[in-house]
Design an enzyme around this catalytic site. Structure first.
Site, short mmCIF file in Angstrom:
data_model
loop_
_atom_site.label_atom_id
_atom_site.label_comp_id
_atom_site.label_asym_id
_atom_site.label_seq_id
_atom_site.Cartn_x
_atom_site.Cartn_y
_atom_site.Cartn_z
N HIS A 279 -29.81 108.57 79.49
CA HIS A 279 -29.85 108.42 80.95
C HIS A 279 -31.32 108.28 81.35
O HIS A 279 -32.20 108.84 80.68
CB HIS A 279 -29.25 109.70 81.55
N ASP B 266 -30.30 117.07 76.48
CA ASP B 266 -29.83 116.81 77.84
C ASP B 266 -28.33 117.05 77.82
O ASP B 266 -27.56 116.23 77.31
CB ASP B 266 -30.18 115.35 78.20
N GLN C 262 -23.81 115.92 80.41
CA GLN C 262 -22.43 115.44 80.21
C GLN C 262 -21.67 116.25 79.18
O GLN C 262 -20.49 115.99 78.95
CB GLN C 262 -22.44 113.96 79.80
N LYS D 156 -22.06 118.95 87.83
CA LYS D 156 -21.19 118.27 86.85
C LYS D 156 -20.17 119.25 86.28
O LYS D 156 -19.24 118.84 85.60
CB LYS D 156 -22.02 117.70 85.71
N CYS E 251 -27.30 104.39 85.26
CA CYS E 251 -28.65 104.94 85.00
C CYS E 251 -28.98 104.90 83.52
O CYS E 251 -29.60 105.84 82.98
CB CYS E 251 -28.78 106.38 85.51
N1 PLP Z 1 -28.52 113.14 82.05
C1 PLP Z 1 -27.28 112.66 81.97
C2 PLP Z 1 -26.69 112.38 80.62
C3 PLP Z 1 -26.55 112.43 83.12
O1 PLP Z 1 -25.32 111.93 83.05
C4 PLP Z 1 -27.13 112.71 84.38
C5 PLP Z 1 -26.40 112.40 85.62
O2 PLP Z 1 -25.53 111.59 85.67
C6 PLP Z 1 -28.42 113.23 84.40
C7 PLP Z 1 -29.09 113.45 83.22
C8 PLP Z 1 -29.09 113.57 85.69
O3 PLP Z 1 -28.44 114.62 86.30
P1 PLP Z 1 -28.87 115.07 87.79
O4 PLP Z 1 -28.85 113.82 88.62
O5 PLP Z 1 -27.82 116.06 88.17
O6 PLP Z 1 -30.23 115.66 87.68
#
Ligand code: PLP
Length: 412
Positions: free
Chosen positions: A129, A206, A209, A232, A370
């Site tokens: 992401h 990270d 998900q 999430k 993203c």
């Molecule tokens: N990393 C992953 C794999 C994600 O799916 C997301 C959000 O969709 C993020 C990071 C960013 O999360 P946030 O926007 O809640 O900071």
């Protein structure tokens, strides 16, 4: 055995826990398949936040009065709940942030300033992401370091031999998604961490998900940092977690300066507070933290393993149903996947499919999710992404498949 365990989630009761699931969109029952972007909230979370504002609100840590002490206690209880949920060794290894993005920026900045210099390297993967790319890119630019990228195969799986080849004495940190938001690939993070450990390289996961779908044990994984967002995992927006190993968190400098993160301040010099406060400058999102505790308590009641099993069955069912539709191309066919069905149909633009599904009450996400570098690697502009939570049903998958067939015939 699987069928028995699936029944451990009483789907009718569970759906009643989420008020939004009974609403309609364009006169049709809502089918919410956009859980990877943000999941829905059970009443227990909504009520915990309302209750906090109605009866418990006061600023924490600094007050001598009853309300402040009570709010502080609740705040710290939440930290302990999260510690238990991911099996961190100490509650002070749990840092409250604004979300995954904020957590990763914290590590990129603080770890980068302490440990990364010109010529060093940071490893990410093609699946990331933007939140796990851009903070590292910014840090690399500031420190004169290089970003290295683990490639993938066409199924969306990391190429581990290539990863091993990238690891070197120049590597200062490996930052990898636990589960891909765009394809659903579950990365072999234990193996990735074990390889890095052979060279004493820290690993950030990270977990945005992974956390709503899989049991996470940070001590068993032996990761150095783990980041996720409350929204999430059925919790509120604007709050997230950074787990970090005590020794590393003690070694790296604070990310932001302000109230609460200090021990003493003079105009000549400031000394910093102990963990976790050193990384929590300013008034935190107290209602969010309390809402996150309620969300984790809720997940614990349902059982994360039951959630994993139920979602896995739903994903398998949806994959079978969609695969027989003519012209469908599944994007992301890794052997290990969680809750994400990404696809394209012939040369129809994902946006057009998403728009028609929306009119039929079905919420999916379209676009690059993203993950632009990933879309470039796959030579596609984006996908249609249906992403499931344990409160989704096979009947909803049937509604989605029928609607998709209609959309395709309208657009072909
Ligand atoms: N990393 C992953 C794999 C994600 O799916 C997301 C959000 O969709 C993020 C990071 C960013 O999360 P946030 O926007 O809640 O900071």
């Amino acid at each position: 055995m699987l069928a028995e365990e699936k029944e451990m989630i009483d789907i009718k009761t569970v759906r009643k826990d989420f008020p939004i699931l009974s609403r309609e969109v364009y006169g049709k029952p809502l089918v919410y398949f956009d859980n990877a972007a943000s999941s829905q909230k059970p009443s227990k979370v909504i009520d915990a936040i309302s209750h906090y504002y109605e009866y418990e609100h006061s600023n924490i840590h600094r007050g001598v009065h009853h309300l402040s002490a009570e709010a502080t206690e609740k705040h710290e209880e939440s930290r302990k709940t999260i510690q238990g949920f991911i099996n961190a060794k100490y509650s002070h290894e749990i840092i409250f942030t604004k979300g995954t993005t904020d957590s990763i920026n914290l590590v990129a900045y603080s770890f980068g300033n302490k440990f990364i210099n010109g010529g060093d390297e940071v490893i990410v993967s093609s699946l990331e992401h933007h939140s796990n790319i851009v903070p590292w890119q910014m840090m690399c630019e500031a420190r004169g370091a290089k970003l290295k990228v683990i490639p993938i195969n066409d199924a969306g799986e990391l190429l581990l031999d290539e990863y091993r080849n990238l690891l070197s004495i120049k590597t200062k940190i490996v930052a990898i998604g636990h589960v891909s938001n765009a394809l659903g690939t579950i990365n072999p993070v234990k193996e990735i961490i074990a390889e890095a450990k052979k060279k004493s390289i820290p690993v950030l996961l990270d977990g945005a998900q992974a956390i709503p779908h899989l049991a996470v044990d940070v001590q068993e994984l032996d990761c150095d940092f783990y980041a996720f967002s409350a929204h999430k995992i059925f919790g509120p927006t604007g709050v997230g977690i950074l787990y970090g190993k005590e020794n590393l968190l003690n070694t790296i400098p604070p990310y932001q300066g302000g109230g609460d993160m200090i021990e003493t301040v003079t105009f000549e010099q400031t000394t910093y507070n102990e963990l976790p406060h050193k990384f929590e400058a300013g008034t935190p999102n107290m209602a969010g933290v309390i809402g996150l505790k309620a969300a984790i308590d809720y997940v614990n009641e349902v059982g994360i393993n039951n959630i994993d099993i139920a979602e896995h069955q739903l994903l398998e069912y949806a994959t079978e149903q969609i695969s027989v539709i003519k012209g469908i191309r599944l994007i992301g066919t890794a052997k290990e996947k969680a809750s994400v069905l990404s696809f394209l149909v012939n040369d129809i633009h994902p946006y057009d499919i998403g728009t028609i599904l929306d009119r039929m009450g079905i919420a999916v996400r379209t676009g690059h999710h993203c993950a632009e570098p990933l879309m470039n690697r796959l030579s596609i502009p984006g996908t249609v992404r249906a992403s499931f939570a344990f409160y989704n049903t096979k009947e909803e998958v049937d509604v989605f498949i029928n609607a998709l067939k209609k959309a395709i015939s309208m657009l072909s």
